[in-house]
Design a protein around this motif. Structure first.
Motif, PDB file in Angstrom:
ATOM      1  N   SER A   1       0.836  -1.185   0.000  1.00 39.52           N
ATOM      2  CA  SER A   1       0.000   0.000   0.000  1.00 39.52           C
ATOM      3  C   SER A   1       0.876   1.241   0.000  1.00 39.52           C
ATOM      4  O   SER A   1       1.923   1.275   0.645  1.00 39.52           O
ATOM      5  N   GLY A   2       0.449   2.240  -0.742  1.00 40.16           N
ATOM      6  CA  GLY A   2       1.162   3.506  -0.716  1.00 40.16           C
ATOM      7  C   GLY A   2       0.783   4.345   0.493  1.00 40.16           C
ATOM      8  O   GLY A   2       1.428   5.352   0.783  1.00 40.16           O
ATOM      9  N   ILE A   3      -0.273   3.963   1.138  1.00 40.21           N
ATOM     10  CA  ILE A   3      -0.762   4.719   2.300  1.00 40.21           C
ATOM     11  C   ILE A   3      -0.314   3.971   3.555  1.00 40.21           C
ATOM     12  O   ILE A   3      -0.720   2.829   3.767  1.00 40.21           O
TER      13      ILE A   3
ATOM     14  N   ARG B   1       0.047   5.451   9.625  1.00 45.68           N
ATOM     15  CA  ARG B   1      -0.257   6.776  10.166  1.00 45.68           C
ATOM     16  C   ARG B   1      -1.206   7.535   9.230  1.00 45.68           C
ATOM     17  O   ARG B   1      -2.204   8.120   9.666  1.00 45.68           O
ATOM     18  N   GLN B   2      -0.902   7.489   7.940  1.00 46.51           N
ATOM     19  CA  GLN B   2      -1.765   8.175   6.972  1.00 46.51           C
ATOM     20  C   GLN B   2      -3.168   7.566   6.975  1.00 46.51           C
ATOM     21  O   GLN B   2      -4.158   8.296   6.879  1.00 46.51           O
TER      22      GLN B   2
ATOM     23  N   ILE C   1      -6.516   9.557   7.561  1.00 43.57           N
ATOM     24  CA  ILE C   1      -7.627   9.556   6.585  1.00 43.57           C
ATOM     25  C   ILE C   1      -8.916   9.063   7.252  1.00 43.57           C
ATOM     26  O   ILE C   1      -9.982   9.664   7.088  1.00 43.57           O
TER      27      ILE C   1
ATOM     28  N   PHE D   1      -9.521  -0.343   5.343  1.00 44.08           N
ATOM     29  CA  PHE D   1      -8.156  -0.344   5.907  1.00 44.08           C
ATOM     30  C   PHE D   1      -7.889  -1.643   6.657  1.00 44.08           C
ATOM     31  O   PHE D   1      -6.795  -2.206   6.569  1.00 44.08           O
TER      32      PHE D   1
ATOM     33  N   ARG E   1      -7.301  -4.448   4.239  1.00 45.02           N
ATOM     34  CA  ARG E   1      -5.986  -4.241   3.626  1.00 45.02           C
ATOM     35  C   ARG E   1      -4.875  -4.665   4.594  1.00 45.02           C
ATOM     36  O   ARG E   1      -3.915  -5.326   4.211  1.00 45.02           O
TER      37      ARG E   1
END
Lengths: 403, 520
Positions: free
Chosen positions: A184-186, A189-190, A194, A211, A214
């Motif tokens: 994941s690029g996210i 923390r991000q 979000i 999330f 994922r």
């Protein structure tokens, strides 16, 4: 434990009344169901080979699977049927352990022979003579029914990019494709930041769930990598996806859906080896990998059903392939299949001759899919006729004693 | 008028300002909207997000200068306007822009036949693959052209309506050779009529080989009826389900449509039509009406006999379908779902249907009723963006009128979210409601795409996929006037999240991932 026993009793009660005898209901709360949809109408006659049929061999001069005992021959299942040899290492051992079964002559009454029409109509599971309601798939309706009783807080998931029609509806359902490296690029923390933007919105739950799924996929990937560093090689393709599905279903989800494409073999499909054989091998490894990854305990409570929108023509065409047909073969796998089903070919059957072909072309459908699923759901979850009626309206369940 | 428009295109760079402010378009009737909406910059942003493919600085400036009422008038009655030269040049270089459809398809058919005739299996396989790749390349050109126009066309409402009607009259790339047809279908059947008369639009789709192939009417012939198109024509294109037609009407309409098909023969190759009906033969490009295949028996549709004969029967049938009250309601409701709410207020649909009927199916008039309604104003900012909207809006906001050199990453983002252009398999088109696009997995994918745009958007500006990315590789979102104006409308939770960003890339990602940016 007490609550669970009570649920079993409650679940069993209507069944006893309906069947007139007391059948021990399985522990529905631990039950897991995975539906695998082979999109593109796979050639079932080369999967479950009618080895007793001379007509089969006459109809497929170039693509038939040889009889058992011959080079590259089918794996013998019983006196009438054999299995494609590409499944020797994967599904055949499950069959021998009575954890796999096939329903010949299965399918839908939908006769459009259109992939999309028929895929939709199967996923919707609605009567064919009525207006389709695309908001209501049969697995979602099952989730709705289960959530009201046998499985509290039922948790369905599609291992696909979009929520498939089968899982659309009122009951909440997650979805997440599992192919690829799942990086994941996210970061965590991000993700948390979000999610905080959504906490007061109607999408909050779905965002959090997305999330979570994922993260669980990523943990499964991490476990794969750890295992790979010890074992040398890790799974690829559908087996990789299937093993990830197993981890997620074992730990978190009750009801799963996945689709596998690439079965539309009009041209050059091959026989014991070749294109279709490779697809079978990949699928077989996936199914066996799923069973292994589930682990013995969870696998005992799990049923995997492999379906497709229709079968293909019984005779090979001019391009050494097969065209759109009608009846097909469903697979049923699980650690807790009944003695009547495990290691057997089940459902109503017919001798295969030219005269018994449907429209002188295809397998007939003798085991309609909604009736078959209805019968399975009744046994798996102890559903009442009223509950079954909410899943498949107006359909009498067919008792194949699968579990 | 048209001539003047073309002049503007020729000397676009110099004349652009004159064209957009000159007297050319002053005849478009202004929209009556409340003065609060017209004056408030925040409200104007919301209008832009709904009427265009996404608010950005240049459209914001144009709207502010023109005023909402006049700007909307121009959107509803668009005049030919130039694209930025860097976008137009990309479109001009495409095969689909340079080759007429019949020429293209006849050439491709010859290529396919030549491939099939090759004696060597390996050569045959390679040649068939080359043919398939060419079809795919043509479809990709159509997708790229669509994206360039959605991003940069001044006629934004026309571009949105083009997508809307492409979806309403859905065809799917995967069937037959539709990959070669879909660009022309959009360009010549849909876009010119997107804000015009519904009857013209419907007629254009009926005459296009993409539709005739997709819904199998090319196979529909007397005594060998294929009902597929006839059914969808009533159920999905005009009356809507429950719109008062029966199975018998489906069969009758299918008979009306017998012989309406496609020919890939050279244009002068007239088939041997029996003398009594030879005059009825019609050939226009690839479209063919073949009287030999037509059922000339008497027919009744929706309770009335069909009086015309030959292909004119289809016109009579379409007239009847378009004028049915059910069609006015069905089309109005679908427009309201797209532009207002998943469950649009019935009173609004009633007013739109009345406008549709009054104007004999004029789409702009019907939309005017929608845009002037209080229900529309009240719905602004609430409609969930489908994937195409989400990607377009993000890129428009991030890069405004700086023209992308490679829109393929955008096509991939749209594909990842499950709404590929011309990719919907069934004739019902993509769903327009929130439930279809707000699943858990979809939200997760959206955040990844927010990051792709916000932290790595420079991928759109390199001609070659392997070329190094420019520095910085992300758009200066925080510096945009539009984003500044937008920030006032962000929730406290979103502003708090933005305040936690560690760098501009992260700030961009959070903004594009915010609940506010999911809606239009």
């Amino acid at each position: 434990m007490q609550r669970r026993e009570l649920l079993k009793l409650l679940a069993a009660a209507p069944l006893a009344g309906a069947a007139g005898q007391l059948i021990a209901a399985p522990a529905a709360e631990g039950a897991k169901l995975l539906v695998v949809f082979l999109r593109g109408a796979y050639d079932c006659a080369n999967l479950l080979v009618p080895t007793a049929s001379d007509f089969y061999y006459a109809s497929r001069p170039n693509i038939a699977i040889a009889r058992p005992g011959q080079p590259n021959g089918a794996l013998p299942l019983d006196s009438n049927w054999g299995l494609h040899p590409a499944l020797a290492q994967s599904v055949m051992p499950l069959f021998q352990q009575k954890q796999a079964s096939f329903i010949a002559f299965a399918g839908t009454d939908d006769l459009t022979r259109s992939h999309f029409e028929t895929q939709d109509s199967i996923e919707l599971g609605q009567a064919l003579d009525k207006r389709r309601d695309y908001r209501s798939g049969f697995l979602n309706r099952l989730a709705g029914v289960l959530g009201g009783g046998p499985i509290t807080d039922v948790s369905p998931i599609a291992f696909t990019d979009q929520l498939p029609i089968a899982l659309r509806g009122d009951a909440k359902a997650a979805n997440m494709a599992l192919a690829g490296n799942a990086r994941s690029g996210i970061d965590a923390r991000q993700s948390q930041i979000i999610a905080s933007m959504y906490r007061s919105t109607p999408l909050a739950q779905r965002v959090t769930e997305g999330f979570q799924v994922r993260d669980e996929v990523m943990r499964a990937v991490q476990a794969e990598m750890d295992a790979a560093s010890r074992n040398a090689m890790s799974a690829k393709g559908f087996e990789l996806v299937a093993r990830r599905m197993a981890v997620l279903m074992r730990d978190r989800f009750d009801l799963g859906f996945v689709d596998v494409g690439g079965w539309d073999t009009h041209v050059g499909q091959g026989a014991a080896t070749g294109y279709l054989a490779n697809r079978f091998e990949e699928l077989g490894r996936g199914v066996a990998g799923f069973a292994e990854e589930m682990g013995e305990d969870a696998w005992r409570q799990t049923v995997v059903v492999v379906i497709s929108e229709f079968g293909r023509t019984f005779r090979e065409n001019g391009n050494r392939g097969t065209d759109h047909g009608h009846g097909t073969v469903y697979w049923v796998l699980g650690g807790g299949l009944s003695a009547e089903a495990g290691g057997r070919i089940v459902g109503e059957q017919q001798v295969l001759t030219q005269a018994t072909l449907f429209q002188n072309r295809d397998y007939p459908v003798l085991n309609e899919y909604r009736a078959v699923f209805g019968g399975l759901f009744r046994r798996m979850y102890g559903l009442s006729p009223a509950q079954l009626g909410r899943v498949f309206e107006g359909v009498a369940p067919r008792e194949l004693r699968l579990v | 008028m048209l001539h003047l428009g073309r002049l503007c295109m020729v000397s676009a760079a110099m004349a652009l300002a004159a064209c957009t402010t000159g007297s050319l378009r002053s005849d478009a009737p202004p929209l009556s909207v409340s003065s609060t909406a017209a004056d408030s910059p925040a409200a104007q942003l919301q209008w832009l997000d709904r009427v265009t493919w996404g608010a950005n600085a240049s459209s914001q400036a144009e709207l502010a200068k023109t005023g909402l009422a006049r700007w909307m008038g121009r959107q509803l009655k668009p005049q030919p306007q130039p694209l930025p030269p860097a976008a137009q040049a990309q479109i001009d270089a495409m095969t689909i822009s340079r080759t007429p459809l019949d020429q293209l398809v006849i050439g491709l058919d010859a290529q396919r036949k030549a491939a099939d005739a090759l004696p060597d299996e390996d050569q045959k396989k390679a040649a068939r693959q080359a043919y398939q790749q060419e079809l795919t390349r043509l479809a990709r050109e159509a997708q790229q052209r669509f994206v360039l126009r959605a991003l940069y066309s001044p006629n934004q409402l026309q571009e949105q309506m083009t997508w809307f009607w492409m979806n309403h009259f859905n065809v799917n790339l995967r069937k037959d050779n539709i990959r070669a047809l879909v660009g022309d279908y959009e360009e010549n059947a849909i876009r010119p009529h997107a804000l015009g008369r519904f009857r013209d639009l419907l007629g254009a789709t009926l005459h296009h080989p993409a539709m005739l192939r997709y819904l199998d009417n090319a196979q529909n012939a007397a005594n060998r009826i294929n009902e597929n198109y006839a059914r969808e024509l009533m159920e999905l294109h005009t009356l809507g389900v429950g719109g008062g037609y029966s199975q018998a009407d489906v069969q009758e309409l299918a008979r009306v449509l017998t012989g309406v098909g496609v020919s890939a023969q050279p244009a002068d190759a007239v088939p041997n039509v029996r003398p009594a009906v030879r005059a009825d033969y019609v050939r226009q490009g690839l479209f063919e009406f073949n009287p030999n295949r037509h059922d000339y028996g008497p027919k009744t549709l929706l309770g009335q006999p069909i009086q015309a004969r030959g292909l004119a029967e289809a016109d009579e049938a379409l007239d009847r379908l378009v004028r049915a009250p059910a069609t006015a309601r069905f089309i109005s409701r679908k427009l309201a779902v797209y532009f207002v709410a998943d469950e649009p207020p019935p009173a609004l649909v009633d007013r739109m249907a009345a406008a549709f009927t009054r104007s004999d199916g004029d789409i702009a008039t019907t939309l005017k009723a929608l845009f002037e309604s209080p229900e529309f104003a009240a719905s602004l900012g609430r409609k969930f963006r489908d994937p195409v909207h989400y990607v377009m809006a993000g890129v428009r906001l991030a890069y405004d009128d700086r023209v992308a050199l490679n829109v393929n990453p955008m096509l991939n983002w749209i594909n990842r979210m499950g709404e590929p252009l011309y990719g919907h398999e069934t004739p019902d088109g993509y769903p327009l409601n929130e439930a279809a696009w707000a699943s858990a997995g979809q939200m997760n994918t959206r955040f990844e795409i927010a990051r792709a745009i916000g932290a790595n958007g420079a991928v759109l500006f390199r001609a070659d996929d392997k070329a190094p990315l420019e520095k910085p590789a992300f758009p200066p979102l925080a510096e945009s006037n539009t984003v500044r104006a937008m920030q006032l409308g962000l929730s406290a939770d979103t502003r708090e999240a933005l305040a936690q960003a560690k760098n501009p890339q992260e700030w961009n990602t959070f903004l594009l991932a915010s609940p506010e940016l999911m809606r239009r």
